[in-house]
Design an enzyme around this catalytic site. Sequence first.
Site, PDB file in Angstrom:
ATOM      1  N   ASP A  20     -20.334 -17.391  28.988  1.00 58.26           N
ATOM      2  CA  ASP A  20     -19.168 -18.516  28.063  1.00 58.26           C
ATOM      3  C   ASP A  20     -19.377 -17.857  26.275  1.00 58.26           C
ATOM      4  O   ASP A  20     -20.253 -17.552  26.353  1.00 58.26           O
ATOM      5  CB  ASP A  20     -19.188 -19.524  28.161  1.00 58.26           C
ATOM      6  CG  ASP A  20     -18.242 -20.381  27.061  1.00 58.26           C
ATOM      7  OD1 ASP A  20     -17.130 -20.030  26.600  1.00 58.26           O
ATOM      8  OD2 ASP A  20     -19.029 -21.650  26.389  1.00 58.26           O
ATOM      9  N   ASP A  22     -17.793 -19.145  22.976  1.00 61.04           N
ATOM     10  CA  ASP A  22     -18.061 -20.026  21.928  1.00 61.04           C
ATOM     11  C   ASP A  22     -18.428 -21.208  22.916  1.00 61.04           C
ATOM     12  O   ASP A  22     -18.396 -22.091  23.195  1.00 61.04           O
ATOM     13  CB  ASP A  22     -16.367 -21.202  21.663  1.00 61.04           C
ATOM     14  CG  ASP A  22     -15.318 -19.633  20.664  1.00 61.04           C
ATOM     15  OD1 ASP A  22     -14.345 -19.448  21.363  1.00 61.04           O
ATOM     16  OD2 ASP A  22     -16.005 -19.657  19.650  1.00 61.04           O
TER      17      ASP A  22
HETATM   18  C1  XBP Z   1     -13.403 -22.153  23.532  1.00 62.79           C
HETATM   19  C2  XBP Z   1     -11.770 -22.748  23.268  1.00 62.79           C
HETATM   20  C3  XBP Z   1     -10.714 -21.696  22.589  1.00 62.79           C
HETATM   21  C4  XBP Z   1     -11.822 -22.232  21.116  1.00 62.79           C
HETATM   22  C5  XBP Z   1     -10.394 -21.867  20.127  1.00 62.79           C
HETATM   23  O1  XBP Z   1     -13.405 -21.131  24.305  1.00 62.79           O
HETATM   24  O2  XBP Z   1     -11.352 -23.748  23.814  1.00 62.79           O
HETATM   25  O3  XBP Z   1     -10.005 -22.439  22.881  1.00 62.79           O
HETATM   26  O4  XBP Z   1     -12.091 -23.285  20.743  1.00 62.79           O
HETATM   27  O5  XBP Z   1     -10.589 -20.049  20.212  1.00 62.79           O
HETATM   28  P1  XBP Z   1     -15.137 -21.451  25.233  1.00 62.79           P
HETATM   29  P2  XBP Z   1      -8.762 -19.855  20.117  1.00 62.79           P
HETATM   30  O6  XBP Z   1     -16.008 -22.359  25.174  1.00 62.79           O
HETATM   31  O7  XBP Z   1     -13.882 -20.684  26.415  1.00 62.79           O
HETATM   32  O8  XBP Z   1     -15.389 -19.995  24.512  1.00 62.79           O
HETATM   33  O9  XBP Z   1      -8.247 -20.540  18.878  1.00 62.79           O
HETATM   34  O10 XBP Z   1      -8.840 -18.691  20.145  1.00 62.79           O
HETATM   35  O11 XBP Z   1      -8.602 -20.818  21.500  1.00 62.79           O
HETATM   36 MG    MG Z   2     -17.765 -23.274  25.401  1.00 68.99          MG
END
Ligand code: XBP
Ligand code: MG
Length: 264
Positions: A20, A22
């Site tokens: 993953d 973020d």
């Molecule tokens: C985390 C999310 C993303 C980010 C914001 O993604 O849910 O939506 O919060 O990015 P992950 P965007 O943990 O799966 O990496 O605004 O580009 O969606």
């Molecule tokens: Mg994440």
Amino acid sequence: MPLNNRVKTGMSKLTTLLFDVDGTLAETEEIHRQSFNKAFAQAGLDWRWSQQMYGELLSVTGGKERIRHFLATHLPDFTAPGDLDEYIAGLHAAKTVVYTDTVSSGQMGMRPGVVRLINAAREAGLRLGIATTTTPANVTALLRHNLASDSESWFEVIAAGSVVPAKKPAPDIYHYAMQAMDVSPEECLAFEDSENGLHSAQDAGLATLVTASQYTQDHDFDGAVLVLDQLGEPDRPFEVLAGDAGGHKMVDIELLHDLHSRSA
Ligand code: XBP
Ligand code: MG
């Protein structure tokens, strides 16, 4: 003749790590939150997502979906100037510019143990993939400016954002990544930081290691093979939040093989 990647005991060998982005590779959500607020201000809106509100809004993955959820739950009477979907998409595009500019400045830094483990995995010949809900441009900025300039090529697939119809907690993005790499769940380990991410990986059949992050400290990680506060460094041991780390103090290739064999 044993089947490809299958050892005598009938278990699949660990061949692939799926990450993953973020909250897992880096603590990016606070930058996302600030980027959303800057984009709202640029649009002349008085919307401000506090850390508490953002923690709640993160239950919805995907930035565009999150804005729509915010309007439905907090501003139900809001009327967009024109088509709502187009308006939200415009706000989100502006947010992505703010976010990628910030992350490209190189101030972000990856979470403890991430660079060390990815380099160790490459040296050990493990295959690497990414499965994330975030926008592809965000991944590019993070990898190029906070891991290595050529690090996108370290990952055989960067499955991101709207390449699949349903975002996490749906398993689609992990199915997409495994299909692109032609690997089975049994030969993989997933790395996540949130309930949505854990559910997505689990529903794709993946054993999952969780490192809780800034916005997910109170999430339910039931079913993870191990829950840690971070991946650990030689001079910064991890804290085990749930599961058995077998006496290890940081996540290394040996621990990954141990977790994988225990989860088979
Ligand atoms: C985390 C999310 C993303 C980010 C914001 O993604 O849910 O939506 O919060 O990015 P992950 P965007 O943990 O799966 O990496 O605004 O580009 O969606
Ligand atoms: Mg994440």
